[in-house]
Design a protein around this motif. Sequence first.
Motif, PDB file in Angstrom:
ATOM      1  N   GLU A 181      53.990  10.157  19.481  1.00 39.53           N
ATOM      2  CA  GLU A 181      54.775   9.166  18.735  1.00 39.53           C
ATOM      3  C   GLU A 181      56.217   9.142  19.225  1.00 39.53           C
ATOM      4  O   GLU A 181      56.838   8.088  19.309  1.00 39.53           O
ATOM      5  N   VAL A 182      56.767  10.302  19.520  1.00 36.61           N
ATOM      6  CA  VAL A 182      58.130  10.388  20.030  1.00 36.61           C
ATOM      7  C   VAL A 182      58.119  11.329  21.221  1.00 36.61           C
ATOM      8  O   VAL A 182      57.607  12.437  21.134  1.00 36.61           O
ATOM      9  N   ASP A 183      58.688  10.875  22.332  1.00 40.49           N
ATOM     10  CA  ASP A 183      58.663  11.681  23.547  1.00 40.49           C
ATOM     11  C   ASP A 183      59.959  11.476  24.324  1.00 40.49           C
ATOM     12  O   ASP A 183      59.965  11.254  25.515  1.00 40.49           O
ATOM     13  N   PHE A 184      61.090  11.546  23.616  1.00 42.35           N
ATOM     14  CA  PHE A 184      62.368  11.260  24.245  1.00 42.35           C
ATOM     15  C   PHE A 184      62.803  12.402  25.153  1.00 42.35           C
ATOM     16  O   PHE A 184      62.650  13.580  24.825  1.00 42.35           O
ATOM     17  N   ASP A 185      63.359  12.037  26.292  1.00 44.75           N
ATOM     18  CA  ASP A 185      63.923  12.991  27.228  1.00 44.75           C
ATOM     19  C   ASP A 185      65.439  12.893  27.169  1.00 44.75           C
ATOM     20  O   ASP A 185      65.995  11.963  26.584  1.00 44.75           O
ATOM     21  N   ASP A 187      69.264  12.044  28.333  1.00 44.14           N
ATOM     22  CA  ASP A 187      69.773  10.831  28.968  1.00 44.14           C
ATOM     23  C   ASP A 187      69.983  11.002  30.466  1.00 44.14           C
ATOM     24  O   ASP A 187      69.954  10.031  31.212  1.00 44.14           O
ATOM     25  N   LYS A 228      56.591   4.519  27.336  1.00 42.63           N
ATOM     26  CA  LYS A 228      57.316   4.262  26.101  1.00 42.63           C
ATOM     27  C   LYS A 228      57.991   5.541  25.599  1.00 42.63           C
ATOM     28  O   LYS A 228      57.394   6.612  25.575  1.00 42.63           O
ATOM     29  N   ASP A 229      59.253   5.404  25.230  1.00 41.98           N
ATOM     30  CA  ASP A 229      60.034   6.492  24.639  1.00 41.98           C
ATOM     31  C   ASP A 229      60.208   7.690  25.568  1.00 41.98           C
ATOM     32  O   ASP A 229      60.362   8.829  25.121  1.00 41.98           O
ATOM     33  N   THR A 230      60.189   7.458  26.887  1.00 38.76           N
ATOM     34  CA  THR A 230      60.446   8.530  27.837  1.00 38.76           C
ATOM     35  C   THR A 230      61.692   8.197  28.644  1.00 38.76           C
ATOM     36  O   THR A 230      62.295   7.123  28.495  1.00 38.76           O
ATOM     37  N   ALA A 233      63.130   4.582  29.716  1.00 40.11           N
ATOM     38  CA  ALA A 233      62.533   3.500  28.925  1.00 40.11           C
ATOM     39  C   ALA A 233      63.554   2.698  28.130  1.00 40.11           C
ATOM     40  O   ALA A 233      63.183   1.760  27.442  1.00 40.11           O
ATOM     41  N   THR A 234      64.833   3.047  28.241  1.00 39.96           N
ATOM     42  CA  THR A 234      65.852   2.336  27.472  1.00 39.96           C
ATOM     43  C   THR A 234      66.306   1.045  28.136  1.00 39.96           C
ATOM     44  O   THR A 234      67.162   0.343  27.602  1.00 39.96           O
TER      45      THR A 234
END
Length: 335
Positions: A181-185, A187, A228-230, A233-234
């Motif tokens: 669901e969330v996989d942010f790395d 910046d 998505k959300d990696t 992906a911004t």
Amino acid sequence: MTSSTGSDTDTDLDQVILPAIPPVHLLSGQVPSLQVTDRLHRGSHIVGRFETSGLAGFKVAAQGRPLRVLLTLSADDRSVSGWHTGKPAPGGPLTRLVQIRSQGRLRQCVLLKGRRSHAKVAFDLAAEEIPDDGLVCIEALDIMEGDGVGEEVRRIVSGRVAPDGVAGIRLDKVVLDEPPEVDFDPDTLDGSRCELSTLISAGGLANLNRQGVRVLRSGMFVVNPVLKDTFGATGRVTLRLGTKAEPASLIPASWRRVNSELRWLRHATKKLLGAAAPRVERVLSIRDGEAVEFEQRPSGNVTELELASPTTSPLLVFVASGRGVLTTLESGTSH
């Protein structure tokens, strides 16, 4: 014994095929879920080794849910044409450029250079892309094969990349899981971490735990579609490109005979001080071969390359640097 009534055609001798149930790590080619192979030799401690461009098909119990697919590929001393016949052709120094496809679509591309290189691949499959029988197909194709690759890309890389680029490549591991669901790395990632994130492919890493600057020895690198959300992906990414002096083994023989380490350091320093910033010559969409807009900002011996994060096709970036120096990928920033 076969039933003679209804639609049941199973027999007591039929083998029950056990699908892979996510989350699962597939580390061998002997698993029952590996149902289809084409020019892939199954392994016992790896999934298999490609004879040439080929395919692996896994039966997966996706149960109507999307899948995240992660692959680990590598090259070694046996990664040459003809390895499976016992008559291997000598491998040259050219980089391999390999397409990774699934369910008939191009997902990512990887560059592999040398015989100790590892590359990671990651992509998502939507629920509707997985058929009722659960067969998930993974293809590795040479850049010159198949449809869906721009002819301009093939024209430019002809002679710059190895022919039969998939020959002998190992499929070390396949991981099937639900997309988190969330996989942010973070910046910002250093050059090696950019490659491990699968956003960048620059020739593969000899050590998957490596961190720091990434040397771009092929004069090109791939920017892959982001998940998505990696990282990346911004919407836009900035890649910081620098320069590094060529090692002593790559400069003329007269210099290789120099015994003084101090003289070599002076030579390398002079090269770097006189080196201009790397120059991005062009960026092409691998899928259609069309030019992609980008912005580059040189300063000293560093260039910042800014472009939109790809979403549907890998991009191929061509870079030129001065004589006697190598281009490096210092870091990437997602913003």
